[in-house]
Design an enzyme around this catalytic site. Structure first.
Site, PDB file in Angstrom:
ATOM      1  N   GLU A   1      28.044  72.012 119.866  1.00  0.00           N
ATOM      2  CA  GLU A   1      28.971  72.685 118.971  1.00  0.00           C
ATOM      3  C   GLU A   1      29.431  71.783 117.827  1.00  0.00           C
ATOM      4  OE1 GLU A   1      30.777  75.929 122.038  1.00  0.00           O
ATOM      5  OE2 GLU A   1      31.726  73.979 122.014  1.00  0.00           O
TER       6      GLU A   1
ATOM      7  N   CYS B   1      33.619  68.441 112.432  1.00  0.00           N
ATOM      8  CA  CYS B   1      33.651  67.721 113.707  1.00  0.00           C
ATOM      9  C   CYS B   1      32.268  67.876 114.359  1.00  0.00           C
ATOM     10  CB  CYS B   1      34.754  68.329 114.575  1.00  0.00           C
ATOM     11  SG  CYS B   1      34.883  67.564 116.186  1.00  0.00           S
TER      12      CYS B   1
ATOM     13  N   CYS C   1      28.280  64.807 128.357  1.00  0.00           N
ATOM     14  CA  CYS C   1      28.774  63.424 128.262  1.00  0.00           C
ATOM     15  C   CYS C   1      28.836  62.858 129.654  1.00  0.00           C
ATOM     16  CB  CYS C   1      30.153  63.380 127.620  1.00  0.00           C
ATOM     17  SG  CYS C   1      30.786  61.689 127.433  1.00  0.00           S
TER      18      CYS C   1
ATOM     19  N   CYS D   1      35.648  61.988 131.556  1.00  0.00           N
ATOM     20  CA  CYS D   1      37.112  61.938 131.449  1.00  0.00           C
ATOM     21  C   CYS D   1      37.690  63.173 132.138  1.00  0.00           C
ATOM     22  CB  CYS D   1      37.549  61.864 129.991  1.00  0.00           C
ATOM     23  SG  CYS D   1      36.939  60.375 129.181  1.00  0.00           S
TER      24      CYS D   1
ATOM     25  N   CYS E   1      38.463  66.624 130.137  1.00  0.00           N
ATOM     26  CA  CYS E   1      37.556  67.023 129.054  1.00  0.00           C
ATOM     27  C   CYS E   1      36.468  67.978 129.544  1.00  0.00           C
ATOM     28  CB  CYS E   1      36.918  65.778 128.440  1.00  0.00           C
ATOM     29  SG  CYS E   1      35.666  66.152 127.224  1.00  0.00           S
TER      30      CYS E   1
ATOM     31  N   GLY F   1      30.307  64.679 123.404  1.00  0.00           N
ATOM     32  CA  GLY F   1      29.604  63.426 123.637  1.00  0.00           C
ATOM     33  C   GLY F   1      30.348  62.197 123.170  1.00  0.00           C
ATOM     34  N   GLU F   2      29.845  61.057 123.619  1.00  0.00           N
ATOM     35  CA  GLU F   2      30.422  59.764 123.245  1.00  0.00           C
ATOM     36  C   GLU F   2      29.471  59.128 122.221  1.00  0.00           C
ATOM     37  OE1 GLU F   2      33.114  57.669 123.600  1.00  0.00           O
ATOM     38  OE2 GLU F   2      31.854  56.349 122.413  1.00  0.00           O
TER      39      GLU F   2
ATOM     40  N   SER G   1      34.939  58.459 116.874  1.00  0.00           N
ATOM     41  CA  SER G   1      35.926  58.443 117.959  1.00  0.00           C
ATOM     42  C   SER G   1      35.237  57.959 119.226  1.00  0.00           C
ATOM     43  CB  SER G   1      36.480  59.858 118.169  1.00  0.00           C
ATOM     44  OG  SER G   1      37.324  59.882 119.310  1.00  0.00           O
TER      45      SER G   1
ATOM     46  N   SER H   1      40.248  56.772 121.906  1.00  0.00           N
ATOM     47  CA  SER H   1      40.915  57.684 122.834  1.00  0.00           C
ATOM     48  C   SER H   1      41.642  56.882 123.889  1.00  0.00           C
ATOM     49  CB  SER H   1      39.871  58.604 123.478  1.00  0.00           C
ATOM     50  OG  SER H   1      39.282  59.404 122.482  1.00  0.00           O
ATOM     51  N   LEU H   2      42.940  56.756 123.733  1.00  0.00           N
ATOM     52  CA  LEU H   2      43.716  55.860 124.589  1.00  0.00           C
ATOM     53  C   LEU H   2      44.223  56.588 125.848  1.00  0.00           C
ATOM     54  CD1 LEU H   2      44.503  52.925 124.535  1.00  0.00           C
ATOM     55  CD2 LEU H   2      46.524  53.528 123.197  1.00  0.00           C
ATOM     56  N   HIS H   3      45.086  57.552 125.656  1.00  0.00           N
ATOM     57  CA  HIS H   3      45.508  58.491 126.708  1.00  0.00           C
ATOM     58  C   HIS H   3      46.376  57.944 127.836  1.00  0.00           C
ATOM     59  CE1 HIS H   3      42.870  61.058 124.567  1.00  0.00           C
ATOM     60  NE2 HIS H   3      41.756  60.677 125.125  1.00  0.00           N
TER      61      HIS H   3
ATOM     62  N   ASN I   1      44.291  70.862 125.569  1.00  0.00           N
ATOM     63  CA  ASN I   1      43.720  72.202 125.460  1.00  0.00           C
ATOM     64  C   ASN I   1      43.084  72.584 126.779  1.00  0.00           C
ATOM     65  OD1 ASN I   1      44.255  72.741 122.640  1.00  0.00           O
ATOM     66  ND2 ASN I   1      42.822  71.075 122.240  1.00  0.00           N
TER      67      ASN I   1
ATOM     68  N   CYS J   1      39.925  70.672 120.454  1.00  0.00           N
ATOM     69  CA  CYS J   1      39.475  69.435 121.096  1.00  0.00           C
ATOM     70  C   CYS J   1      39.338  69.644 122.586  1.00  0.00           C
ATOM     71  CB  CYS J   1      40.511  68.326 120.953  1.00  0.00           C
ATOM     72  SG  CYS J   1      40.927  67.940 119.299  1.00  0.00           S
TER      73      CYS J   1
END
Ligand code: SAH
Ligand code: SF4
Length: 365
Positions: free
Chosen positions: A91, A104, A111, A115, A118, A164-165, A196, A218-220, A295, A338
């Site tokens: 996407e 984006c 991935c 995480c 996600c 994906g990363e 990112s 991406s800290l989180h 989300n 996201c």
């Protein structure tokens, strides 16, 4: 099989042309036709000698991924789904704003990094996208947004924040980045292209040397115990290494700050204490924060933090002088926000039936 010219950046296209006994400037001309003008038909490249067009028609093609669907959100966001073969789709989301248009882009089908919050991670890893599939999303979006033949670009910014990363698909991502930056292709400035990453430290160091663009991390979570649970790659590259890599990156970065993304998970990472620990963690890293309200997606064990808590969290960061924005959720009605990108209807999760993460465990930490 015909060679797909969308797989080449300027220098590899010049090499390919050398193999055809053609001069480098011919490669530049074709690059411009492909990317500046969105042309995929060699015969329409009118200033290219007929003999070369003939050669290209026999040996090469310009083949972007096929569009499977194109959905419009009520808020102007638009989501494209691209077929990348083998039952996989990826996407791409276009987000129009007053002063810019951001695309984006996805870099992998699925991935592997898993995480906890996600949807892409939940689907597991299928494969890396090719350069043609990564840059092809921009190529197609330009065409579908209707400005491929003018110099005025609707897409002013690109963020590699789709599925994906990006740094786990390093070579192809960097080749696609070079095309985004190339004046004969998309001509975007390094400041307007953002990678990112969930924190692949060695690859961050490589990116800094090979193709420094704007960086989002991406800290989180403010500590290793919680981040180990939410972003499992943290077990390999813990926070002190990640913070050091961010500082080093800034030596070559086109911007003088790193953007930290922080997904707001109700009761998990969103307390005042978390915010305070976060300000300590990033004390020596020039940064901005982007808070992302979680989300939800089917089967996810998390809830979005309530707005007042997100506001309080932002206030604490700002109280320490850290510029903090809260991401407006865009495109939710078409599952384009996201973390909602899944790329396919079938859930291929390896974890069906067992909980992704024990919320209780995370909460008690
Ligand atoms: N793999 C890269 C880039 C893609 S994800 C990375 O992790 O940084 C882009 C951003 O969306 C990341 O910050 C990611 O943590 C965040 N995200 C993932 N799932 C989400 C969800 N369900 N709600 C909100 N943000 C999410
Ligand atoms: Fe992969 Fe990023 Fe999703 Fe983590 S948040 S699973 S790194 S796409």
């Amino acid at each position: 099989m015909a060679v797909n010219l969308l797989d080449f950046d300027a220098s590899s296209l010049a090499d390919y042309f050398a193999g055809l006994d053609e001069k480098p400037f011919r490669a530049r001309q074709v690059l411009r036709w492909m990317h500046r003008f969105g042309q995929s038909d060699f015969d329409a490249m009118t200033d290219i000698a007929k003999s070369l067009r003939e050669k290209l028609r026999v040996h090469a093609e310009i083949r972007p991924p096929a569009v499977v669907s194109d959905k419009f959100s009520d808020d102007g966001t638009r989501k494209f789904l691209f077929d990348v073969g083998g039952g996989n789709a990826v996407e791409t989301v276009f987000i129009p704003e007053d002063d810019r248009g951001t695309l984006c882009v996805s870099t992998q089908a699925g991935c592997a990094l898993d995480c906890a919050f996600c949807s892409t991670g939940k689907q597991g890893f299928n494969r890396n996208l090719t350069v043609a599939e990564i840059i092809g999303q921009l190529w197609q979006a330009n065409r579908l947004l209707g400005d491929a033949s003018t110099d005025e670009r609707i897409i002013s910014n690109v963020v590699l924040m789709g599925m994906g990363e990006p740094l786990a698909n390093f070579e192809n991502t960097v080749t696609a980045l070079r095309l985004m930056l190339d004046d004969n292709a998309y001509g975007l400035s390094r400041r307007r292209v953002t990678v990112s990453t969930s924190g692949l430290v060695p690859a961050m160091d490589r990116l800094r040397e090979e193709c420094p663009v704007a960086l989002a991390v991406s800290l989180h979570a403010p500590d290793d115990a919680l981040r180990d649970e939410l972003v499992p790659i943290n077990r390999k590259y813990p926070l002190h290494e990640l913070m050091a890599a961010c500082r080093c990156y800034l030596e070559k970065a086109p911007r003088d700050f790193v953007t930290f993304e922080y997904v707001m998970l109700d009761g998990v990472n969103d307390s005042e204490a978390h915010a305070r620990r976060l300000t300590d963690l990033v004390r020596n890293v020039p940064c901005k924060f982007n808070l992302i309200p979680f989300n939800p997606f089917p089967g996810s064990p998390f809830r979005r933090s309530p707005s007042p808590r997100i506001r309080r969290f932002a206030e604490i960061l700002m109280g320490e002088g850290i510029v903090t924005t809260t991401r407006k959720t865009r495109g939710e009605d078409i599952d384009a926000a996201c973390g909602q990108l899944a790329g396919q209807i079938n859930d291929k999760t390896r974890r069906n039936g067992r909980p992704v993460i024990s919320i209780q465990k995370v909460r008690s930490q």
